[in-house]
Design an enzyme around this catalytic site. Structure first.
Site, mmCIF file in Angstrom:
data_model
loop_
_atom_site.group_PDB
_atom_site.id
_atom_site.type_symbol
_atom_site.label_atom_id
_atom_site.label_comp_id
_atom_site.label_asym_id
_atom_site.label_seq_id
_atom_site.Cartn_x
_atom_site.Cartn_y
_atom_site.Cartn_z
ATOM 1 N N LEU A 153 0.758 -1.380 -0.030
ATOM 2 C CA LEU A 153 -0.087 -0.004 0.074
ATOM 3 C C LEU A 153 0.945 1.315 -0.085
ATOM 4 O O LEU A 153 1.779 1.265 0.698
ATOM 5 C CB LEU A 153 -1.120 0.223 1.180
ATOM 6 C CG LEU A 153 -1.647 -1.153 1.628
ATOM 7 C CD1 LEU A 153 -2.406 -0.969 2.959
ATOM 8 C CD2 LEU A 153 -2.533 -1.614 0.673
ATOM 9 N N ARG A 154 0.369 2.487 -0.798
ATOM 10 C CA ARG A 154 1.014 3.389 -0.589
ATOM 11 C C ARG A 154 0.171 4.323 0.207
ATOM 12 O O ARG A 154 -1.002 4.468 -0.122
ATOM 13 C CB ARG A 154 1.297 4.305 -1.858
ATOM 14 C CG ARG A 154 2.172 3.621 -2.979
ATOM 15 C CD ARG A 154 1.957 4.109 -4.426
ATOM 16 N NE ARG A 154 0.707 3.652 -4.920
ATOM 17 C CZ ARG A 154 0.181 3.959 -5.996
ATOM 18 N NH1 ARG A 154 0.860 4.911 -6.768
ATOM 19 N NH2 ARG A 154 -0.877 3.443 -6.507
ATOM 20 N N GLY A 253 13.301 15.041 -7.997
ATOM 21 C CA GLY A 253 12.766 15.961 -7.028
ATOM 22 C C GLY A 253 13.753 15.926 -5.944
ATOM 23 O O GLY A 253 14.882 15.558 -6.072
ATOM 24 N N GLY A 257 10.919 10.259 0.971
ATOM 25 C CA GLY A 257 10.834 10.258 2.441
ATOM 26 C C GLY A 257 9.826 9.218 2.872
ATOM 27 O O GLY A 257 9.555 8.223 2.111
ATOM 28 N N CYS A 260 8.862 4.184 4.810
ATOM 29 C CA CYS A 260 9.094 2.865 4.018
ATOM 30 C C CYS A 260 10.401 2.736 3.459
ATOM 31 O O CYS A 260 11.232 2.169 3.737
ATOM 32 C CB CYS A 260 8.084 2.563 3.129
ATOM 33 S SG CYS A 260 6.195 2.591 4.207
ATOM 34 N N LYS A 320 4.873 13.461 1.174
ATOM 35 C CA LYS A 320 4.484 13.538 -0.228
ATOM 36 C C LYS A 320 2.855 13.921 0.065
ATOM 37 O O LYS A 320 2.374 13.978 1.122
ATOM 38 C CB LYS A 320 4.291 12.060 -1.049
ATOM 39 C CG LYS A 320 3.542 11.073 -0.165
ATOM 40 C CD LYS A 320 3.289 9.809 -0.875
ATOM 41 C CE LYS A 320 2.441 8.776 -0.159
ATOM 42 N NZ LYS A 320 2.145 7.640 -1.038
HETATM 43 C C1 UGA Z 1 5.788 2.947 -0.400
HETATM 44 C C2 UGA Z 1 5.650 1.965 -1.793
HETATM 45 O O1 UGA Z 1 5.425 2.586 -2.907
HETATM 46 C C3 UGA Z 1 4.406 1.073 -1.390
HETATM 47 O O2 UGA Z 1 4.285 0.116 -2.522
HETATM 48 C C4 UGA Z 1 4.715 0.228 -0.022
HETATM 49 O O3 UGA Z 1 3.764 -0.400 0.496
HETATM 50 C C5 UGA Z 1 4.991 1.213 1.164
HETATM 51 O O4 UGA Z 1 6.103 2.087 0.648
HETATM 52 C C6 UGA Z 1 5.391 0.444 2.339
HETATM 53 O O5 UGA Z 1 6.481 -0.092 2.343
HETATM 54 O O6 UGA Z 1 4.534 0.373 3.247
HETATM 55 P P1 UGA Z 1 4.695 5.230 0.402
HETATM 56 O O7 UGA Z 1 5.828 5.253 1.413
HETATM 57 O O8 UGA Z 1 3.393 5.516 0.863
HETATM 58 O O9 UGA Z 1 4.714 3.790 -0.260
HETATM 59 O O10 UGA Z 1 5.045 6.588 -0.615
HETATM 60 P P2 UGA Z 1 5.120 6.410 -2.101
HETATM 61 O O11 UGA Z 1 4.173 6.858 -3.081
HETATM 62 O O12 UGA Z 1 5.925 5.201 -2.742
HETATM 63 O O13 UGA Z 1 6.381 7.428 -2.108
HETATM 64 C C7 UGA Z 1 7.770 7.395 -1.494
HETATM 65 C C8 UGA Z 1 8.581 8.669 -1.428
HETATM 66 O O14 UGA Z 1 8.929 8.476 -2.864
HETATM 67 C C9 UGA Z 1 7.739 10.106 -1.493
HETATM 68 O O15 UGA Z 1 8.685 11.010 -0.759
HETATM 69 C C10 UGA Z 1 7.675 10.378 -2.874
HETATM 70 O O16 UGA Z 1 7.599 11.770 -2.741
HETATM 71 C C11 UGA Z 1 8.966 10.022 -3.526
HETATM 72 N N1 UGA Z 1 8.802 9.936 -4.765
HETATM 73 C C12 UGA Z 1 7.972 8.848 -5.406
HETATM 74 C C13 UGA Z 1 9.612 10.537 -5.692
HETATM 75 O O17 UGA Z 1 10.353 11.534 -5.372
HETATM 76 N N2 UGA Z 1 9.555 10.341 -7.113
HETATM 77 C C14 UGA Z 1 8.566 9.402 -7.621
HETATM 78 O O18 UGA Z 1 8.565 9.333 -8.922
HETATM 79 C C15 UGA Z 1 7.841 8.707 -6.810
#
Ligand code: UGA
Length: 434
Positions: A153-154, A253, A257, A260, A320
């Site tokens: 999950l995100r 970016g 953070g 996870c 995010k």
């Molecule tokens: C992440 C994973 O995407 C999930 O599949 C997983 O279940 C979860 O960790 C977990 O282990 O519980 P999450 O931490 O909620 O989910 O957030 P993401 O949407 O993955 O984003 C993580 C970070 O990466 C954010 O800071 C976001 O800004 C950054 N990000 C994401 C980028 O800098 N660039 C991108 O293209 C995508």
């Protein structure tokens, strides 16, 4: 099916409600009385899109009950999900204290066969460890099977991810447990991958490690773009056209953070060390990310040399958009650097107020983005909240003392910034116009 979910944190609560919506009878157990009291009344304890709606529905349709009674939770269900917190320890190991407590409770109250499912992100080998722990406490194997079922999950998109997941992973070592888990997930109509428990445990780390690596990779390309006058967005777009790469997680970016990616990349390095695998790729991913988070400060100090006494606005404090979570948020690292450099910090976030005031009582928290711009010498955007892209750049410029934007998430359109004649630095888009 009758399911108990132990732990009503992010993972536990979403899973409990998700299984409730999928027509199971769910008991959600937590030892935190206040949380359970609030959930019983249908009041969400975390911010997540759709949470209030699903909570209300499950309560009204009697699909879920909330309780602090772990004995009841263990006795009344045939599937028990462990979804307690597994934070990182200072040395990068996974803190298994809460998982161990749950296993201890299970050993005390188990009365008939149960499938015990690990949903938390746990240390590799946990399935076997739990088995041994229960055996050591005198519980024989016919009373239980242990399954590893990692969640993907995100935050901000959790329900969508729960119901429309790309894959369901079941790590099992018993045919009965495999059959029960298969039945539980049958009406999801999604791809179920059955594997051994160690593989399932590692899949979660591999998945997060790979996604984090994609981000650090594109961020380094972006940093090069800034030097050579390239445009990282065009590069991401073209990379994404290649089906072997996929367009997702290629947004440059100020780094990743949250609770996870930072934790799981550290844990992967630690696991590798234990088994003699160097994991240089992941080490570099972490290293790039640590530097990326404070790139706005580098750009700011390049521009002004000295920022002491200057008002600097920080917009977007969560890691995010779509969440109220500030864990490992780049904004926090940026605010720390600004304070170190004696700048006067004003900040704004549509979702976070109380928490940030507790951490930084000395900074000003504004109620609107425009309030942060008053007399400011720079606006640093750290999170791509929708409302930021709709800001009136002329109004923003009028309020600022010195019109400078550092756009850590490439939110603004080139042409608009140019029209407003604002000094503008982004990530991988080079320097734009005075
Ligand atoms: C992440 C994973 O995407 C999930 O599949 C997983 O279940 C979860 O960790 C977990 O282990 O519980 P999450 O931490 O909620 O989910 O957030 P993401 O949407 O993955 O984003 C993580 C970070 O990466 C954010 O800071 C976001 O800004 C950054 N990000 C994401 C980028 O800098 N660039 C991108 O293209 C995508």
């Amino acid at each position: 099916m009758k399911i108990t979910v132990i732990g009503s944190g992010y993972v536990g609560l979403i899973a409990a409600l998700g299984f409730g919506i999928k027509n199971n009878k769910v008991i959600c157990v937590d030892k935190d009385k206040e949380k359970i009291k609030s959930l019983k009344k249908g009041i969400p304890i975390i911010y997540e899109k759709g949470l209030d709606k699903y909570l209300k529905k499950c309560i009204e349709e009697k699909k879920i009950t909330f309780s602090t009674d772990i004995k009841k939770g263990i006795r009344e269900s045939n599937i028990i999900f462990i979804a307690v917190g597994t934070p990182a320890l200072n040395n990068g190991d996974v803190d298994m204290t809460q998982v161990k407590e749950v296993i201890n409770d299970i050993s005390k109250y188990i009365n008939e066969y149960k499938v015990i499912v690990n949903k938390s992100t746990v240390a590799i080998g946990t399935q076997k460890y739990i088995k041994r722990m229960l055996n050591d406490k005198g519980i024989s194997n016919e009373y239980f099977d242990i399954v590893s079922n990692p969640e993907f999950l995100r935050e901000g998109k959790a329900f969508d991810d729960f119901f429309n997941t790309d894959r369901i992973v079941i790590g099992y070592d018993s045919e009965i447990a495999k059959e029960i888990m298969g039945k539980l997930y049958k009406n999801f109509n999604k791809k179920i991958v059955y594997t051994n428990p160690e593989t399932a445990e590692l899949i979660k780390y591999a998945s997060n490690g790979f996604l984090a690596t994609k981000i650090s990779f594109i961020n380094e390309i972006a940093n090069l773009c800034d030097e050579i006058g390239g445009n990282v967005e065009d590069i991401s777009y073209v990379l994404g056209l290649d089906k072997r790469i996929s367009p997702l997680f290629l947004n440059a970016g100020i780094g990743f953070g949250g609770s996870c990616f930072p934790k799981d990349t550290q844990a992967l390095v630690k696991i590798g060390k234990k088994y003699g695998v160097a994991f240089n790729v992941i080490k570099s991913t972490i290293d790039v990310n640590n530097k990326q988070r404070i790139i706005p400060i580098k750009k700011l100090l390049n521009h002004y040399k000295d920022i002491s006494g200057k008002i600097i606005s920080v917009l977007g404090l969560t890691f995010k958009p779509g969440t109220d979570d500030i864990r490992e948020a780049p904004a926090i690292y940026i605010i720390n650097e600004l304070i170190k450099n004696e700048a006067i910090v004003k900040c704004y976030d549509p979702n976070v107020s109380r928490k940030i005031k507790e951490i930084y009582p000395q900074i000003e928290y504004c109620n609107t983005p425009y309030d942060t711009f008053i007399d400011s010498s720079c606006a640093i955007f750290c999170t791509e909240w929708d409302e930021f892209s709709k800001l009136d750049l002329f109004k923003l410029k009028d309020k600022m003392k010195e019109p400078l934007i550092i756009d850590g998430r490439n939110i603004f359109d080139y042409k608009d910034v140019k029209k407003a004649k604002i000094n503008y630095f982004a990530i991988g888009r080079g320097y734009i116009y005075k």
